[in-house]
Design a protein around this motif. Sequence first.
Motif, PDB file in Angstrom:
ATOM      1  N   ALA A 113     -20.822  13.563  19.136  1.00  0.00           N
ATOM      2  CA  ALA A 113     -20.658  13.773  20.577  1.00  0.00           C
ATOM      3  C   ALA A 113     -19.168  13.809  20.916  1.00  0.00           C
ATOM      4  O   ALA A 113     -18.728  13.175  21.881  1.00  0.00           O
ATOM      5  N   HIS A 114     -18.416  14.558  20.138  1.00  0.00           N
ATOM      6  CA  HIS A 114     -16.966  14.581  20.320  1.00  0.00           C
ATOM      7  C   HIS A 114     -16.563  15.044  21.716  1.00  0.00           C
ATOM      8  O   HIS A 114     -15.730  14.404  22.380  1.00  0.00           O
ATOM      9  N   GLU A 115     -17.127  16.141  22.188  1.00  0.00           N
ATOM     10  CA  GLU A 115     -16.707  16.684  23.482  1.00  0.00           C
ATOM     11  C   GLU A 115     -17.042  15.724  24.614  1.00  0.00           C
ATOM     12  O   GLU A 115     -16.240  15.512  25.535  1.00  0.00           O
ATOM     13  N   ARG A 116     -18.223  15.108  24.558  1.00  0.00           N
ATOM     14  CA  ARG A 116     -18.601  14.167  25.609  1.00  0.00           C
ATOM     15  C   ARG A 116     -17.749  12.904  25.559  1.00  0.00           C
ATOM     16  O   ARG A 116     -17.372  12.357  26.601  1.00  0.00           O
ATOM     17  N   SER A 117     -17.432  12.447  24.368  1.00  0.00           N
ATOM     18  CA  SER A 117     -16.607  11.242  24.276  1.00  0.00           C
ATOM     19  C   SER A 117     -15.176  11.524  24.714  1.00  0.00           C
ATOM     20  O   SER A 117     -14.524  10.672  25.322  1.00  0.00           O
ATOM     21  N   GLU A 118     -14.695  12.725  24.446  1.00  0.00           N
ATOM     22  CA  GLU A 118     -13.360  13.104  24.896  1.00  0.00           C
ATOM     23  C   GLU A 118     -13.326  13.151  26.428  1.00  0.00           C
ATOM     24  O   GLU A 118     -12.373  12.655  27.054  1.00  0.00           O
ATOM     25  N   ALA A 119     -14.355  13.704  27.020  1.00  0.00           N
ATOM     26  CA  ALA A 119     -14.419  13.776  28.488  1.00  0.00           C
ATOM     27  C   ALA A 119     -14.509  12.367  29.088  1.00  0.00           C
ATOM     28  O   ALA A 119     -13.875  12.073  30.108  1.00  0.00           O
TER      29      ALA A 119
END
Length: 272
Positions: A113-119
């Motif tokens: 969940a890289h993109e969600r964790s970055e957001a």
Amino acid sequence: MADAYPQRIVCLTEEPTEVLYALGEERRIVGISGFTVRPARARREKPRVSAFTSAKIGQILALAPDLAIGFSDIQADIARELIAAGVEVWISNHRSVDGILAYIRRLGAMVGAHERSEAYARCAEAHLAAVRAAAAKLPRRPKVYFEEWDEPPITGIRWVAELVRIAGGDDVFPELAREPLAKRRILADPGEVVRRAPDLILGSWCGKRFRPEKVAARPGWAAIPAVRDGELHEIKSPLILQPGPAALFDGLDALHAVIAAWAVRRGAGEEE
């Protein structure tokens, strides 16, 4: 294609549970810490299989986890038992605000969940910046003594001291905040608090209610500005003593609310 990321995660402390729920990855969690309070639904949905210094190893193994996540050297014995039983274990050891942000990003990457964790991390960074900007407008900065345990007195850990600063105050024991271990933050001489004369005393006694009257009654502490002015306040430990998102959002907000209210009162007093 089968999911290549961990499918059955046991969270030995609260912060991985909070992060995974925030990322929408709670389906991967099969067991949580008994101290988990965030999010509230986790206690209804997931079995509690560990404390902080102990765990129900048999129950954890019965859940067939493919990953266990814990925090700090204090959970080394739990980790050792799980590793010996063939469970993959990740023990994080972050102690700063930047460490919490990195933890969110790292855990997100571990479950795909890289993109969600970055957001989510960027949202936390924006909140930190907003509170820092609000704190910069306060007329005064208080000296703050943060106590995370009372017998013996233990001062605040690094991320707490950093959040106090972001919220608009200055920790009176910055040299101790750098110490990662609680035993290295024990005040050998509580009279040092008197000498450093904090304007605010903030208590967050892990697992029990803060008792300002007991603090005020300590020998010699009546001379402390915070005690003289009745500026002893509790910050609920689930908000600030877990190195996870709660500290960056609700914990920081609670700190800033107390500090901002103090600044308003002191400013009004000076005008009179």
